[in-house]
Design a protein around this motif. Structure first.
Motif, mmCIF file in Angstrom:
data_model
loop_
_atom_site.group_PDB
_atom_site.id
_atom_site.type_symbol
_atom_site.label_atom_id
_atom_site.label_comp_id
_atom_site.label_asym_id
_atom_site.label_seq_id
_atom_site.Cartn_x
_atom_site.Cartn_y
_atom_site.Cartn_z
ATOM 1 N N UNK A 31 0.986 -1.027 -0.004
ATOM 2 C CA UNK A 31 0.099 -0.196 -0.046
ATOM 3 C C UNK A 31 1.298 1.288 0.282
ATOM 4 N N UNK A 32 2.023 1.096 0.094
ATOM 5 C CA UNK A 32 3.009 1.877 -0.089
ATOM 6 C C UNK A 32 3.779 2.052 -0.399
ATOM 7 N N UNK A 33 3.660 3.215 -1.034
ATOM 8 C CA UNK A 33 4.934 4.166 -2.478
ATOM 9 C C UNK A 33 6.305 4.131 -1.314
ATOM 10 N N UNK A 34 7.387 4.153 -1.981
ATOM 11 C CA UNK A 34 8.653 3.419 -1.770
ATOM 12 C C UNK A 34 9.659 4.719 -2.985
ATOM 13 N N UNK A 35 10.126 5.116 -1.700
ATOM 14 C CA UNK A 35 10.842 6.189 -2.215
ATOM 15 C C UNK A 35 12.786 5.640 -1.810
ATOM 16 N N UNK A 36 13.984 6.112 -2.341
ATOM 17 C CA UNK A 36 14.772 5.900 -2.367
ATOM 18 C C UNK A 36 15.668 7.576 -2.307
ATOM 19 N N UNK A 37 16.861 8.350 -1.324
ATOM 20 C CA UNK A 37 17.345 9.223 -0.988
ATOM 21 C C UNK A 37 18.009 8.802 -0.593
ATOM 22 N N UNK A 95 19.259 5.671 1.086
ATOM 23 C CA UNK A 95 18.274 5.594 2.504
ATOM 24 C C UNK A 95 16.735 5.325 1.614
ATOM 25 N N UNK A 96 16.838 3.908 2.225
ATOM 26 C CA UNK A 96 14.730 3.950 1.599
ATOM 27 C C UNK A 96 13.617 4.052 2.491
ATOM 28 N N UNK A 97 13.062 4.530 2.192
ATOM 29 C CA UNK A 97 12.156 4.749 2.802
ATOM 30 C C UNK A 97 10.504 4.713 2.541
ATOM 31 N N UNK A 98 9.163 4.556 2.938
ATOM 32 C CA UNK A 98 7.943 4.091 2.498
ATOM 33 C C UNK A 98 7.513 6.219 2.879
ATOM 34 N N UNK A 99 6.423 6.245 1.827
ATOM 35 C CA UNK A 99 5.341 6.772 1.931
ATOM 36 C C UNK A 99 3.739 6.920 1.870
ATOM 37 N N UNK A 100 2.866 7.238 2.436
ATOM 38 C CA UNK A 100 1.343 7.057 2.662
ATOM 39 C C UNK A 100 1.002 7.370 1.220
ATOM 40 N N UNK A 101 1.665 8.664 0.897
ATOM 41 C CA UNK A 101 1.321 9.419 -0.463
ATOM 42 C C UNK A 101 1.774 10.627 -0.569
ATOM 43 N N UNK A 103 3.307 14.127 -1.961
ATOM 44 C CA UNK A 103 4.758 14.911 -2.692
ATOM 45 C C UNK A 103 5.696 14.038 -2.864
ATOM 46 N N UNK A 104 6.576 12.673 -3.617
ATOM 47 C CA UNK A 104 6.650 11.818 -3.865
ATOM 48 C C UNK A 104 8.394 11.873 -3.895
ATOM 49 N N UNK A 105 8.358 13.389 -4.478
ATOM 50 C CA UNK A 105 10.171 14.140 -4.650
ATOM 51 C C UNK A 105 10.423 14.799 -3.605
ATOM 52 N N UNK A 106 9.087 15.009 -2.687
ATOM 53 C CA UNK A 106 9.406 15.647 -0.806
ATOM 54 C C UNK A 106 9.669 14.597 0.629
ATOM 55 N N UNK A 107 10.788 14.750 0.730
ATOM 56 C CA UNK A 107 11.279 13.741 2.115
ATOM 57 C C UNK A 107 10.387 14.002 3.140
ATOM 58 N N UNK A 108 9.843 15.041 2.990
ATOM 59 C CA UNK A 108 8.858 15.300 4.189
ATOM 60 C C UNK A 108 7.325 14.254 4.236
ATOM 61 N N UNK A 109 7.502 13.469 2.855
ATOM 62 C CA UNK A 109 6.290 12.740 2.694
ATOM 63 C C UNK A 109 6.402 11.386 2.747
ATOM 64 N N UNK A 110 7.843 10.724 3.676
ATOM 65 C CA UNK A 110 7.749 9.542 3.322
ATOM 66 C C UNK A 110 8.141 9.808 5.241
ATOM 67 N N UNK A 111 7.483 8.483 5.929
ATOM 68 C CA UNK A 111 7.269 8.473 7.196
ATOM 69 C C UNK A 111 8.396 7.446 7.571
ATOM 70 N N UNK A 112 8.323 6.431 7.557
ATOM 71 C CA UNK A 112 9.637 5.439 7.619
ATOM 72 C C UNK A 112 10.841 5.489 7.337
ATOM 73 N N UNK A 113 11.192 5.052 7.851
ATOM 74 C CA UNK A 113 13.535 5.267 7.188
ATOM 75 C C UNK A 113 14.384 3.863 7.209
#
Length: 123
Positions: A31-37, A95-101, A103-113
């Motif tokens: 259910x999560x989007x995933x991002x790399x930073x 770093x990998x992180x999850x996002x519930x939705x 702006x996926x470019x924005x670090x503040x929209x990620x919650x678990x790292x």
């Protein structure tokens, strides 16, 4: 709650390749989007790539477009970052992180790292 764990970092020469993996525990991974930073010494943590929860959409920083590819395997609860044509400027902790939705470019929209994995590219 989904907890990401990164792996696959290491030392590689310029022009080489690495594949990072991010495995996330928890039944709601899909259910999560995933991002790399990534964060280089003395610099801020910057967006690298992200993938929609369905895998249908991907997003990349301009600096990695055409070189990096993000993908996900829902059956394995894993997201990958394939990094090709690596440059010394790619050296950072990734770093990998999850996002519930959002702006996926924005670090503040990620919650678990995750804890991060070191990537070092030698010239």
């Amino acid at each position: 709650q989904v907890q990401p764990v990164e792996s696959g970092g290491g030392l590689v020469q310029a022009g080489g390749s690495l594949r990072l993996s991010c495995t996330a525990s928890g039944r709601t991974f899909s259910r999560y989007a995933m991002g790399w930073f990534r964060q280089a010494p003395g610099k801020e943590r910057d967006f690298v790539a992200a993938i929609h929860w369905s895998g249908s959409r991907t997003y990349y920083a301009d600096s990695v477009k055409g070189r990096f590819t993000i993908s996900r395997d829902a059956a394995k609860n894993t997201v990958y970052l394939q990094m090709n044509s690596l440059e010394p400027e790619d050296t950072a902790v990734y770093y990998c992180a999850t996002s519930g939705g959002g702006n996926l470019y924005r670090i503040s929209d990620y919650d678990s790292w995750g804890q991060g994995t070191q990537v070092t590219v030698s010239a």
